[in-house]
Design a protein around this motif. Structure first.
Motif, short mmCIF file in Angstrom:
data_model
loop_
_atom_site.label_atom_id
_atom_site.label_comp_id
_atom_site.label_asym_id
_atom_site.label_seq_id
_atom_site.Cartn_x
_atom_site.Cartn_y
_atom_site.Cartn_z
N SER A 47 44.02 27.31 40.34
CA SER A 47 45.27 27.51 41.06
C SER A 47 45.86 28.88 40.75
O SER A 47 46.24 29.60 41.66
CB SER A 47 46.27 26.40 40.73
OG SER A 47 46.44 26.28 39.34
N ILE A 48 45.92 29.26 39.51
CA ILE A 48 46.53 30.55 39.14
C ILE A 48 45.48 31.53 38.61
O ILE A 48 45.43 32.67 39.04
CB ILE A 48 47.64 30.35 38.10
CG1 ILE A 48 48.76 29.46 38.68
CG2 ILE A 48 48.22 31.70 37.68
CD1 ILE A 48 49.86 29.14 37.69
N PHE A 49 44.64 31.08 37.69
CA PHE A 49 43.70 31.97 37.02
C PHE A 49 42.27 31.67 37.45
O PHE A 49 41.87 30.52 37.55
CB PHE A 49 43.84 31.83 35.50
CG PHE A 49 45.20 32.22 35.00
CD1 PHE A 49 45.52 33.55 34.81
CD2 PHE A 49 46.16 31.26 34.77
CE1 PHE A 49 46.79 33.92 34.38
CE2 PHE A 49 47.44 31.61 34.33
CZ PHE A 49 47.75 32.95 34.14
N GLU A 50 41.51 32.73 37.68
CA GLU A 50 40.13 32.56 38.16
C GLU A 50 39.21 31.96 37.11
O GLU A 50 38.26 31.25 37.44
CB GLU A 50 39.57 33.90 38.63
CG GLU A 50 40.20 34.38 39.92
CD GLU A 50 39.55 35.65 40.43
OE1 GLU A 50 38.44 36.00 39.98
OE2 GLU A 50 40.16 36.28 41.30
N THR A 51 39.46 32.24 35.84
CA THR A 51 38.61 31.73 34.76
C THR A 51 39.47 31.31 33.58
O THR A 51 40.64 31.72 33.46
CB THR A 51 37.61 32.80 34.27
OG1 THR A 51 38.35 33.87 33.66
CG2 THR A 51 36.73 33.32 35.40
N ASN A 128 43.46 23.45 31.99
CA ASN A 128 43.26 22.18 32.69
C ASN A 128 42.65 21.13 31.78
O ASN A 128 42.03 20.18 32.24
CB ASN A 128 42.36 22.38 33.92
CG ASN A 128 41.00 22.95 33.56
OD1 ASN A 128 40.72 23.26 32.41
ND2 ASN A 128 40.15 23.10 34.55
N GLY A 129 42.82 21.28 30.48
CA GLY A 129 42.15 20.42 29.52
C GLY A 129 42.73 19.03 29.38
O GLY A 129 43.86 18.75 29.79
N SER A 130 41.96 18.16 28.75
CA SER A 130 42.36 16.76 28.57
C SER A 130 43.53 16.61 27.61
O SER A 130 44.17 15.56 27.59
CB SER A 130 41.17 15.94 28.07
OG SER A 130 40.73 16.43 26.82
N VAL A 131 43.85 17.64 26.83
CA VAL A 131 44.99 17.54 25.92
C VAL A 131 46.29 17.29 26.68
O VAL A 131 47.21 16.69 26.14
CB VAL A 131 45.13 18.77 25.00
CG1 VAL A 131 43.94 18.95 24.11
CG2 VAL A 131 45.42 20.02 25.78
N ASN A 146 46.16 25.56 35.63
CA ASN A 146 45.19 25.40 36.71
C ASN A 146 45.10 23.94 37.09
O ASN A 146 45.67 23.07 36.42
CB ASN A 146 43.82 25.94 36.32
CG ASN A 146 43.72 27.44 36.49
OD1 ASN A 146 44.12 27.99 37.51
ND2 ASN A 146 43.19 28.12 35.50
N HIS A 147 44.38 23.64 38.14
CA HIS A 147 44.21 22.26 38.57
C HIS A 147 43.40 21.48 37.53
O HIS A 147 42.52 22.02 36.88
CB HIS A 147 43.48 22.19 39.91
CG HIS A 147 44.24 22.80 41.04
ND1 HIS A 147 45.48 22.36 41.43
CD2 HIS A 147 43.94 23.82 41.86
CE1 HIS A 147 45.91 23.08 42.45
NE2 HIS A 147 44.98 23.99 42.73
N SER A 148 43.73 20.20 37.42
CA SER A 148 43.01 19.30 36.54
C SER A 148 42.79 17.98 37.26
O SER A 148 43.40 17.73 38.31
CB SER A 148 43.83 19.06 35.26
OG SER A 148 43.12 18.23 34.37
N HIS A 149 41.96 17.13 36.71
CA HIS A 149 41.73 15.82 37.33
C HIS A 149 42.97 14.94 37.30
O HIS A 149 43.03 13.94 37.98
CB HIS A 149 40.52 15.11 36.68
CG HIS A 149 40.71 14.78 35.24
ND1 HIS A 149 40.67 15.73 34.25
CD2 HIS A 149 40.92 13.60 34.63
CE1 HIS A 149 40.86 15.14 33.08
NE2 HIS A 149 41.01 13.85 33.28
N TYR A 150 43.99 15.33 36.54
CA TYR A 150 45.23 14.56 36.51
C TYR A 150 46.42 15.37 37.06
O TYR A 150 47.57 15.02 36.84
CB TYR A 150 45.51 14.05 35.09
CG TYR A 150 45.56 15.13 34.03
CD1 TYR A 150 46.76 15.73 33.67
CD2 TYR A 150 44.40 15.54 33.38
CE1 TYR A 150 46.81 16.72 32.70
CE2 TYR A 150 44.43 16.51 32.40
CZ TYR A 150 45.64 17.10 32.06
OH TYR A 150 45.69 18.07 31.10
#
Length: 191
Positions: A47-51, A128-131, A146-150
């Protein structure tokens, strides 16, 4: 790997951590959780950062001027177990950007239990980590860069652009703990 991240280590309180780093215990401590640079990089999109590297580099450069809180940067626990370690890991990036003038920014010591941080941190930041899930289930705000699964489920702080991200970092000490509905929603997602 959870077993690596939470292996038996020394438990610390906020006052002990502040004493270790010579920090003001009245200031909030914000956790920045870096990623493995070679694992699952683009699964959820950006969403914001490429990497992840671009995210951690920008974040460290920006917080150098945010002195009203203490920052602890935690490398990803599998950093030394990767088959192809990244050329530029968390500690290398940290050492290139953070200098002795930034006494309020430290790398998380490996001998301290990561479980201690649930009692210490006021907010966590991740690309986008699980933390973000782990902390929100305990009422601690999580900022996703960034985007995450949640993403989009109402229990994380999700800036839409670089200016919003900068504003959140600049005012990180003003974030409130999650309300009961947000905590419940994050726990439902995890279960």
């Amino acid at each position: 790997d959870t077993a690596i991240a939470y292996s038996k280590k020394q438990d610390f309180s906020k006052s002990e951590l502040c004493e270790l780093f010579n920090w003001d215990p009245q200031k909030p401590i914000i956790g920045i959780y870096d990623h493995s640079y070679t694992d699952g990089l683009f699964i959820c999109g950006r969403s914001i950062f490429e990497t992840n590297y671009a995210w951690i580099k920008f974040t460290l450069e920006f917080i150098k001027n945010c002195k009203e809180v203490n920052w602890i940067v935690k490398p990803h626990p599998i950093k030394s177990y990767e088959t192809h370690p990244a050329n530029m890991g968390t500690i290398k990036v940290f050492n290139k950007i953070i200098d002795s003038d930034n006494n309020n920014i430290k790398i998380f010591p490996e001998y301290i239990s990561a479980f201690s941080l649930f009692k210490i941190l006021s907010t966590v930041i991740t690309g986008n980590g699980s933390v973000g899930l782990e902390y929100t289930t305990n009422g601690i705000p999580a900022v996703l860069a960034n985007h995450s699964h949640y993403s989009g489920l109402g229990f994380t702080i999700e800036p839409k652009n670089i200016n919003e991200y900068k504003d959140i970092l600049s005012n990180i000490n003003k974030l409130k703990k999650l309300d009961n509905d947000q905590i419940l929603n994050s726990r439902i997602f995890v279960s």
